[in-house]
Design a protein around this motif. Structure first.
Motif, mmCIF file in Angstrom:
data_model
loop_
_atom_site.group_PDB
_atom_site.id
_atom_site.type_symbol
_atom_site.label_atom_id
_atom_site.label_comp_id
_atom_site.label_asym_id
_atom_site.label_seq_id
_atom_site.Cartn_x
_atom_site.Cartn_y
_atom_site.Cartn_z
ATOM 1 N N LYS A 183 29.141 29.038 32.333
ATOM 2 C CA LYS A 183 28.142 28.057 31.469
ATOM 3 C C LYS A 183 28.962 27.487 30.410
ATOM 4 O O LYS A 183 28.714 26.366 30.072
ATOM 5 C CB LYS A 183 27.324 28.995 30.842
ATOM 6 N N ARG A 184 30.119 28.086 29.921
ATOM 7 C CA ARG A 184 30.793 27.548 29.082
ATOM 8 C C ARG A 184 32.257 26.805 29.508
ATOM 9 O O ARG A 184 32.940 26.075 28.861
ATOM 10 C CB ARG A 184 31.566 28.648 27.902
ATOM 11 N N GLY A 185 32.394 26.787 30.706
ATOM 12 C CA GLY A 185 33.432 26.034 31.446
ATOM 13 C C GLY A 185 34.569 26.497 31.227
ATOM 14 O O GLY A 185 35.676 25.697 31.417
ATOM 15 N N LEU A 186 34.875 27.886 31.083
ATOM 16 C CA LEU A 186 36.091 28.349 30.874
ATOM 17 C C LEU A 186 36.664 28.921 32.350
ATOM 18 O O LEU A 186 36.174 28.781 33.360
ATOM 19 C CB LEU A 186 35.709 29.776 29.923
ATOM 20 N N ASN A 187 37.911 29.039 32.182
ATOM 21 C CA ASN A 187 39.063 29.309 33.467
ATOM 22 C C ASN A 187 39.340 30.515 33.707
ATOM 23 O O ASN A 187 40.746 30.594 33.880
ATOM 24 C CB ASN A 187 39.746 28.117 33.513
ATOM 25 N N PHE A 188 38.915 31.535 33.062
ATOM 26 C CA PHE A 188 39.593 33.016 33.011
ATOM 27 C C PHE A 188 39.184 33.850 34.310
ATOM 28 O O PHE A 188 37.980 34.108 34.539
ATOM 29 C CB PHE A 188 39.249 33.729 31.997
ATOM 30 N N PRO A 189 40.104 34.245 35.107
ATOM 31 C CA PRO A 189 39.806 35.143 36.188
ATOM 32 C C PRO A 189 39.266 36.418 35.791
ATOM 33 O O PRO A 189 39.703 36.895 34.656
ATOM 34 C CB PRO A 189 41.215 35.294 36.877
ATOM 35 N N GLU A 221 34.437 29.569 40.131
ATOM 36 C CA GLU A 221 35.563 29.105 40.749
ATOM 37 C C GLU A 221 36.878 29.617 40.377
ATOM 38 O O GLU A 221 38.006 29.444 41.039
ATOM 39 C CB GLU A 221 35.589 27.575 40.723
ATOM 40 N N HIS A 222 37.121 30.438 39.329
ATOM 41 C CA HIS A 222 38.283 31.001 38.884
ATOM 42 C C HIS A 222 38.365 32.420 39.320
ATOM 43 O O HIS A 222 39.362 33.065 39.148
ATOM 44 C CB HIS A 222 38.549 30.906 37.391
ATOM 45 N N ARG A 239 49.489 38.844 41.572
ATOM 46 C CA ARG A 239 49.262 37.592 42.508
ATOM 47 C C ARG A 239 48.881 36.438 41.462
ATOM 48 O O ARG A 239 49.279 35.352 41.994
ATOM 49 C CB ARG A 239 48.345 38.197 43.659
ATOM 50 N N LEU A 240 48.133 36.719 40.496
ATOM 51 C CA LEU A 240 47.227 35.726 39.646
ATOM 52 C C LEU A 240 48.387 34.947 38.594
ATOM 53 O O LEU A 240 48.420 33.900 38.433
ATOM 54 C CB LEU A 240 46.097 36.183 38.835
ATOM 55 N N THR A 241 49.525 35.622 38.357
ATOM 56 C CA THR A 241 50.513 35.083 37.694
ATOM 57 C C THR A 241 51.839 34.870 38.260
ATOM 58 O O THR A 241 52.579 34.019 37.505
ATOM 59 C CB THR A 241 50.788 35.982 36.207
ATOM 60 N N ALA A 248 46.079 30.211 43.357
ATOM 61 C CA ALA A 248 45.085 29.115 44.115
ATOM 62 C C ALA A 248 44.671 29.771 45.365
ATOM 63 O O ALA A 248 43.582 29.839 45.787
ATOM 64 C CB ALA A 248 45.555 27.830 44.073
ATOM 65 N N THR A 249 45.616 29.926 46.046
ATOM 66 C CA THR A 249 45.543 30.801 47.501
ATOM 67 C C THR A 249 44.803 31.920 47.456
ATOM 68 O O THR A 249 43.850 32.456 48.264
ATOM 69 C CB THR A 249 46.538 30.813 48.151
ATOM 70 N N PHE A 250 45.201 32.926 46.603
ATOM 71 C CA PHE A 250 44.467 34.201 46.248
ATOM 72 C C PHE A 250 42.853 34.038 45.808
ATOM 73 O O PHE A 250 42.214 34.618 46.514
ATOM 74 C CB PHE A 250 45.151 35.002 45.391
ATOM 75 N N ILE A 251 42.708 33.105 44.809
ATOM 76 C CA ILE A 251 41.294 32.700 44.577
ATOM 77 C C ILE A 251 40.406 32.217 45.650
ATOM 78 O O ILE A 251 39.349 32.637 46.086
ATOM 79 C CB ILE A 251 41.476 31.959 43.129
ATOM 80 N N GLN A 252 41.021 31.568 46.374
ATOM 81 C CA GLN A 252 40.377 30.906 47.540
ATOM 82 C C GLN A 252 39.853 32.031 48.667
ATOM 83 O O GLN A 252 38.958 31.867 49.067
ATOM 84 C CB GLN A 252 41.120 29.856 48.246
ATOM 85 N N GLN A 253 40.955 32.915 48.661
ATOM 86 C CA GLN A 253 40.729 34.119 49.776
ATOM 87 C C GLN A 253 39.522 35.014 49.313
ATOM 88 O O GLN A 253 38.730 35.206 50.099
ATOM 89 C CB GLN A 253 42.125 34.923 49.793
ATOM 90 N N ILE A 254 39.550 35.034 47.883
ATOM 91 C CA ILE A 254 38.536 35.989 47.437
ATOM 92 C C ILE A 254 37.077 35.234 47.593
ATOM 93 O O ILE A 254 36.107 36.009 47.928
ATOM 94 C CB ILE A 254 38.889 36.213 46.069
#
Length: 320
Positions: A183-189, A221-222, A239-241, A248-254
């Protein structure tokens, strides 16, 4: 007779490994100093370079061994916590040899037990494991309100948020957090874990729509990642850092895995879960039984009388 030293015949690195694995704090600092000086001489390096070598080749493998044994069911959680404390003590001493690079960290993680939940043993272990592996952890404690978590993540520009819950009722705070981030448009996994949830739950809360039969899937999406234990949490953070591409690949896989599971449930091919435990293949470390014993009978039976002669052999005379 003096006790036999279980580390007799081991070299210094092996003794340190043994101490971490067997939860022995005594003398760990002196051993760290000794091995750093030893390796600095052998390698012709500075003590700072030798300390990095000891961290990577002695301490981290020792803690990985603890994690592997925990995953195989050979160690119980209290033992893992005690080993983590030995590791923490060793790393704290080793840090005195490192050349400090101002502001350097592998990543920043905001960690919290969700609001309403007072359980924090697992979260504390995650804190220790991540801290020992070079991450900066902002541990907000237990019963942490959602806004406090998000405000801290924004303040420190966190690389990820880690949420823990032991109760089913409090685990409902996790999807609320994901939806608020969206909702806030934040980008934290978001990394979630705890006894109340499983991998399927982690995939489900990735989606921020109403998840009705005709709803279009709207993922955060994050990424939302389920960690079975502290060591899987470390693997996820790594993997995230590691690099933007790997992240990006890891997030897409999930996201793909979560969408696939959602579509299966929509078409009725996923089956109905019978419990809240995670389905997985048996551990390779567990050997199959050679034979299964047969019970003398099935179902309930009523005994009219139990003779003392039947009970006596089972009694503990010392306790009596």
């Amino acid at each position: 007779n003096s006790k036999v030293d279980p580390t007799e015949g081991m070299n210094l690195a092996e003794r340190i490994h043994w101490q971490v694995l067997h939860r022995r704090k005594e003398g760990i600092e002196a051993m760290i100093s000794e091995i750093i000086e030893e390796r600095a001489r052998e390698m012709g390096n500075t003590q700072s370079e030798a300390a990095v070598n000891v961290l990577n080749t002695v301490l981290l493998p020792a803690m990985k061994d603890v994690g592997d044994r925990f995953g195989a069911g050979e160690l119980i959680l209290p033992f893992v916590l005690q080993s983590a404390e030995v590791m923490k003590r060793a790393v704290a001493h080793l840090e005195g040899y490192l050349e400090k690079v101002e502001g350097y960290t592998k990543g920043k993680i905001v960690l919290a037990t969700v609001f309403g939940d007072v359980h924090d043993i697992g979260k504390n272990l995650v804190n220790t494991i991540l801290s020992n592996n070079g991450y900066t952890v902002y541990d907000l404690g237990k019963q942490v309100p959602l806004n406090t978590i998000l405000d801290k993540a924004i303040e420190v520009n966190a690389d990820a948020i880690g949420l823990s819950a032991l109760l089913v009722s409090t685990s409902k705070q996790m999807p609320l957090c994901v939806k608020e981030l969206y909702k806030r448009g934040l980008n934290f996994p978001v990394i979630v874990g705890g006894a109340a949830i499983n991998r399927s739950y982690g995939r489900r809360i990735l989606f921020v729509d109403e998840q009705t039969a005709d709803a279009k899937p709207v993922p955060y999406e994050h990424g939302v990642f389920y960690a079975r234990d502290a060591f899987e949490g470390l693997e996820i953070i790594d993997r995230l850092t590691n690099s933007p591409e790997q992240r990006a690949t890891f997030i897409q896989q999930i996201q793909e895995e979560a969408l696939k599971e959602r579509l299966k449930k929509k078409t009725g091919t996923a089956g109905v879960p019978t419990s809240n435990t995670e389905e997985h293949t048996p551990s390779l470390s567990v050997k199959p039984a050679l034979s299964l014993p047969k019970p003398p009978f099935w179902g309930p039976r009523v005994l009219d009388r139990i003779g003392i002669e039947d009970v006596a052999p089972c009694m503990d005379l010392n306790t009596l």
